[in-house]
Design an enzyme around this catalytic site. Structure first.
Site, PDB file in Angstrom:
ATOM      1  N   LYS A  26      35.804  -7.601  90.068  1.00  0.00           N
ATOM      2  CA  LYS A  26      36.758  -8.175  91.028  1.00  0.00           C
ATOM      3  C   LYS A  26      37.181  -9.571  90.573  1.00  0.00           C
ATOM      4  CE  LYS A  26      37.071  -4.728  93.757  1.00  0.00           C
ATOM      5  NZ  LYS A  26      38.327  -3.978  93.861  1.00  0.00           N
TER       6      LYS A  26
ATOM      7  N   SER B 282      37.015  -8.968  96.731  1.00  0.00           N
ATOM      8  CA  SER B 282      35.747  -8.895  97.456  1.00  0.00           C
ATOM      9  C   SER B 282      35.057 -10.245  97.528  1.00  0.00           C
ATOM     10  CB  SER B 282      34.834  -7.899  96.728  1.00  0.00           C
ATOM     11  OG  SER B 282      33.511  -8.031  97.190  1.00  0.00           O
TER      12      SER B 282
ATOM     13  N   TYR C 171      29.926  -4.951  89.557  1.00  0.00           N
ATOM     14  CA  TYR C 171      31.004  -4.659  90.518  1.00  0.00           C
ATOM     15  C   TYR C 171      31.739  -5.961  90.862  1.00  0.00           C
ATOM     16  CZ  TYR C 171      33.258  -4.564  94.955  1.00  0.00           C
ATOM     17  OH  TYR C 171      34.185  -4.754  95.946  1.00  0.00           O
TER      18      TYR C 171
END
Ligand code: WQD
Length: 306
Positions: free
Chosen positions: A123, A94, A119
């Protein structure tokens, strides 16, 4: 594991492709389930790993859900893949790994910083794990750094169907437009951008899917130049929240009720992709504009009463 999906999607895949995929319901956080999957399916030549939680706001409030789900599942998959004599691995990464990048548009060699949310951190950590594993095993990997995926398959057979209140902008807009939600909250209009709202690079999910097929074929055909390759997947165009609302209103012909509320924790001001490497090396370019992506999201809702 169907925690944010349903088996109905399989019917949509059959309707679109005419092929019935083998489906195994399992939780990738269960090491034994992953191990027995690979024992049963010992002819897997490539893996595209999409299975992760992905809402920035939710990850701030529930970091352990994100660290367990996104990291443990990756580790168990890589443990099985690294037993193979050649493993091809496509990782859904991402643009959040860039945190708030200094320069726009963002290139793949922009510094990876401590992302602004758990989050994004999962990644960043995931990419580091894959890189360390690829150095000492047969794993070849392509890291695809998504910008903001939106839209639905034009057939309306499959599309984003978040269970519960949508965390992301576009599903919240379409649910507001179809009357499921009363009003959209715009998280802040005091950012240093032309209209004060955050800018993102909204990429149609079908364009994104095509990039995965091309990336997997690249590894299967041994065309990768390094064991780990990284590509930004975006359109190269930034759109503000208010511009996305305007796009929806233009595509749907409906006025969208919204109000400006305070900023959301974890949000960055601006992110949109430099797409040169994906265009030139991967041989992929996004085809759909924001308006087309919005139309693909909205038309199915028009044709199927909520
Ligand atoms: C977009 C903008 C919000 C909801 C996404 C994915 C993440 C990753 C990166 C793929 C922000 C604003 C949102 C709402 C709003 N993609 N917003 N009201 O946070 O950029 O992250 O792209 O890996 O998985 O989540 O996307 O859609 O949540 O927010 O004003 O009700 O819309 O503040 O500026 P985000 P988002």
């Amino acid at each position: 594991d169907l925690s944010n999906s349903s088996e109905e999607v399989l019917k949509g895949i059959v309707a679109i492709t005419g092929k019935t995929p083998i489906f195994e319901k399992l939780d990738l956080r269960e090491k034994e389930s992953v191990r027995s999957f690979f024992k049963k399916h010992n002819d897997v030549s490539g893996v595209i790993h999409f299975a992760a939680s992905k809402a920035v706001g939710e990850s701030v409030g529930n970091p352990l859900l994100y660290y367990e789900n996104n990291i443990a599942s990756l580790i168990y998959l890589l443990q099985e893949l690294s037993k193979q004599d050649k493993a091809n691995f496509i990782f859904s990464s991402s643009c959040t790994v860039y945190g708030q990048a200094e320069e726009m548009p963002i290139t793949e060699d922009a510094p990876v910083q401590k992302p602004m949310s758990p989050y994004g951190n999962t990644k960043k950590i995931g990419e580091e794990i894959i890189s360390d594993v690829a150095k000492v095993t047969s794993v070849n990997a392509i890291l695809l750094r998504y910008f903001n995926p939106v839209g639905a398959h034009p057939s309306a057979e499959i599309g984003e169907l978040p269970i519960g209140v949508p965390q992301n902008l576009v599903p919240f807009i379409t649910q507001t437009g179809s009357g499921v939600r009363q009003e959209l909250s715009v998280f802040g209009d005091d950012y240093p951008t032309p209209d004060g709202t955050c800018i993102r690079d909204y990429i149609h999910v079908v364009d994104l899917a095509k990039a995965h097929v091309i990336a997997l074929q690249r590894l299967l055909n041994g065309k990768n130049l390094e064991k780990i390759e990284t590509f930004n997947l975006g359109t190269g165009t930034g759109s503000s929240v208010l511009e996305v609302i305007n796009s929806f209103e233009k595509m749907s012909g409906k006025k969208l009720p919204y109000k400006i509320v305070p900023r959301r924790e974890g949000d960055i001001t601006e992110a949109y992709a430099n797409t040169d490497k994906a265009n030139d090396v991967l041989g992929w370019k996004a085809q759909s504009t924001l308006d087309e992506a919005m139309a693909s999201k909205w038309e199915p809702i028009l044709s199927s009463p909520i």
